[in-house]
Scaffold this active site. Sequence first.
Site, PDB file in Angstrom:
ATOM      1  N   ASP A   1     -43.808  43.167  24.252  1.00  0.00           N
ATOM      2  CA  ASP A   1     -43.863  42.760  25.617  1.00  0.00           C
ATOM      3  C   ASP A   1     -42.623  42.544  26.325  1.00  0.00           C
ATOM      4  O   ASP A   1     -42.560  42.442  27.758  1.00  0.00           O
ATOM      5  CB  ASP A   1     -44.656  41.491  25.886  1.00  0.00           C
ATOM      6  CG  ASP A   1     -43.688  40.221  25.767  1.00  0.00           C
ATOM      7  OD1 ASP A   1     -43.209  40.184  24.698  1.00  0.00           O
ATOM      8  OD2 ASP A   1     -44.050  39.485  26.276  1.00  0.00           O
TER       9      ASP A   1
ATOM     10  N   ASP B   1     -44.399  35.582  20.733  1.00  0.00           N
ATOM     11  CA  ASP B   1     -44.440  35.130  22.000  1.00  0.00           C
ATOM     12  C   ASP B   1     -44.776  36.262  23.131  1.00  0.00           C
ATOM     13  O   ASP B   1     -43.935  37.274  23.172  1.00  0.00           O
ATOM     14  CB  ASP B   1     -43.141  34.448  22.605  1.00  0.00           C
ATOM     15  CG  ASP B   1     -43.010  32.991  21.610  1.00  0.00           C
ATOM     16  OD1 ASP B   1     -43.964  32.929  21.191  1.00  0.00           O
ATOM     17  OD2 ASP B   1     -42.062  32.735  21.740  1.00  0.00           O
TER      18      ASP B   1
ATOM     19  N   GLY C   1     -37.309  37.495  24.371  1.00  0.00           N
ATOM     20  CA  GLY C   1     -36.949  38.443  23.392  1.00  0.00           C
ATOM     21  C   GLY C   1     -35.613  38.359  22.820  1.00  0.00           C
ATOM     22  O   GLY C   1     -35.136  39.159  21.948  1.00  0.00           O
ATOM     23  N   VAL C   2     -34.706  37.485  23.451  1.00  0.00           N
ATOM     24  CA  VAL C   2     -33.596  37.139  22.758  1.00  0.00           C
ATOM     25  C   VAL C   2     -33.210  36.005  22.146  1.00  0.00           C
ATOM     26  O   VAL C   2     -34.181  35.122  22.254  1.00  0.00           O
ATOM     27  CB  VAL C   2     -32.269  37.216  23.986  1.00  0.00           C
ATOM     28  CG1 VAL C   2     -32.358  38.535  24.823  1.00  0.00           C
ATOM     29  CG2 VAL C   2     -32.611  35.890  24.976  1.00  0.00           C
TER      30      VAL C   2
ATOM     31  N   ASN D   1     -39.419  29.579  14.730  1.00  0.00           N
ATOM     32  CA  ASN D   1     -40.653  28.771  14.591  1.00  0.00           C
ATOM     33  C   ASN D   1     -41.849  29.578  14.555  1.00  0.00           C
ATOM     34  O   ASN D   1     -42.963  29.040  14.859  1.00  0.00           O
ATOM     35  CB  ASN D   1     -40.897  27.916  16.267  1.00  0.00           C
ATOM     36  CG  ASN D   1     -39.617  26.853  16.366  1.00  0.00           C
ATOM     37  OD1 ASN D   1     -39.475  26.211  15.757  1.00  0.00           O
ATOM     38  ND2 ASN D   1     -38.851  27.150  17.650  1.00  0.00           N
TER      39      ASN D   1
ATOM     40  N   ARG E   1     -32.102  31.960  20.766  1.00  0.00           N
ATOM     41  CA  ARG E   1     -31.909  30.792  21.387  1.00  0.00           C
ATOM     42  C   ARG E   1     -30.422  30.572  21.759  1.00  0.00           C
ATOM     43  O   ARG E   1     -30.003  30.208  23.197  1.00  0.00           O
ATOM     44  CB  ARG E   1     -32.137  29.830  20.249  1.00  0.00           C
ATOM     45  CG  ARG E   1     -32.155  28.217  21.026  1.00  0.00           C
ATOM     46  CD  ARG E   1     -32.647  27.228  19.941  1.00  0.00           C
ATOM     47  NE  ARG E   1     -33.863  27.715  18.893  1.00  0.00           N
ATOM     48  CZ  ARG E   1     -33.823  27.323  17.986  1.00  0.00           C
ATOM     49  NH1 ARG E   1     -32.990  26.423  17.278  1.00  0.00           N
ATOM     50  NH2 ARG E   1     -34.893  27.588  17.068  1.00  0.00           N
TER      51      ARG E   1
ATOM     52  N   SER F   1     -37.787  34.409  16.842  1.00  0.00           N
ATOM     53  CA  SER F   1     -38.079  32.769  16.908  1.00  0.00           C
ATOM     54  C   SER F   1     -37.941  32.312  15.383  1.00  0.00           C
ATOM     55  O   SER F   1     -38.526  32.787  14.647  1.00  0.00           O
ATOM     56  CB  SER F   1     -39.633  32.345  17.583  1.00  0.00           C
ATOM     57  OG  SER F   1     -39.809  30.979  17.320  1.00  0.00           O
TER      58      SER F   1
ATOM     59  N   ASP G   1     -44.466  41.437  17.807  1.00  0.00           N
ATOM     60  CA  ASP G   1     -43.861  40.333  18.291  1.00  0.00           C
ATOM     61  C   ASP G   1     -44.727  39.140  18.616  1.00  0.00           C
ATOM     62  O   ASP G   1     -45.928  39.395  18.456  1.00  0.00           O
ATOM     63  CB  ASP G   1     -43.045  40.675  19.726  1.00  0.00           C
ATOM     64  CG  ASP G   1     -42.319  39.655  20.395  1.00  0.00           C
ATOM     65  OD1 ASP G   1     -41.680  38.973  19.621  1.00  0.00           O
ATOM     66  OD2 ASP G   1     -42.582  39.341  21.588  1.00  0.00           O
TER      67      ASP G   1
END
Length: 217
Positions: A176, A17, A52-53, A124, A55, A122, A15
Site C-alpha cells: 500500500d 500495516d 513503509g520506511v 513488531n 523506525r 516492522s 506487507d
Amino acid sequence: MERNKMKHYKSIIFDLDGVICHTDHYHYLAWKMLADELGIQFHEQMNHLLRGVSRLESLEIILQHNQKQVASEEKQSLLTKKNELYVEFLEQLNPADLSQDVLNTLYALRDKGIRLAIGSSSRNANYILAQLGITYLFEVVSSGENITKSKPDPQVFQYAADRLGLTPQECLVVEDAQAGIDAAYRGGFDSAGIGDIKSYERVTYALETFGDLLKYV
C-alpha cells in the site's frame, strides 16, 4: 499496469500495516506523543511520509522537517521510547480488528494452494500477527527482525522468497506504499497495489478491495 496474461503465482508476500491490518493510527499517536515531548511539530501529512520506511528513517524524516539535530545516543533513546509507546497501543489490537474480507481472502488463497508470507519492515510483525490471531496462516514472516535494509531496498521480499525456496517471478507482492512497490520492482517481483498507491505506474495489478487478489492467482 495490469497485464493481459495472468501469471500463476506460487506465493503472495504481504506487507502488514495498511494491507493485512491498519495500525497507522497507532504509529501516528506514538510519534505524536514523542514529538510533543520534544516540542517539535508532527502531523498527519508528515505521518504519511513514514509509510513503509524503518523506525530510524522515520525519526530522521521528522527531525529533518523540524530542522532539529540530536546526538546518536539520544536518537536510540527516542527510538526505544517510540516503540514502547507503539507496543502499548498495539495491546488494544485483537482478532476483531481484522476485516472479514481479508480473512476470507487469505483462507481462499490457501485453499488454492498459494503459500502466504509477510514482508514488513516492522519489528513488531510477529506480535501484530499474534494479536490478530493469524500467525498460523503465514509460512514465512520476513520483518525488521531479520533484515538489515528497509524498503525501498528489496531485501525484505527477497528474504521471504528465499525462505520459501521460490524465485521473485513466482511471488506476488501486495503493498500500500510507494516504498514497498519500489522494493518489489527493484527485486523483480510483480506487485498488487491497494489504497492510494494502486494507480502508481510500477504497480502490476490495481486492487479496489483486498478480495480482488483472487482475480490474479
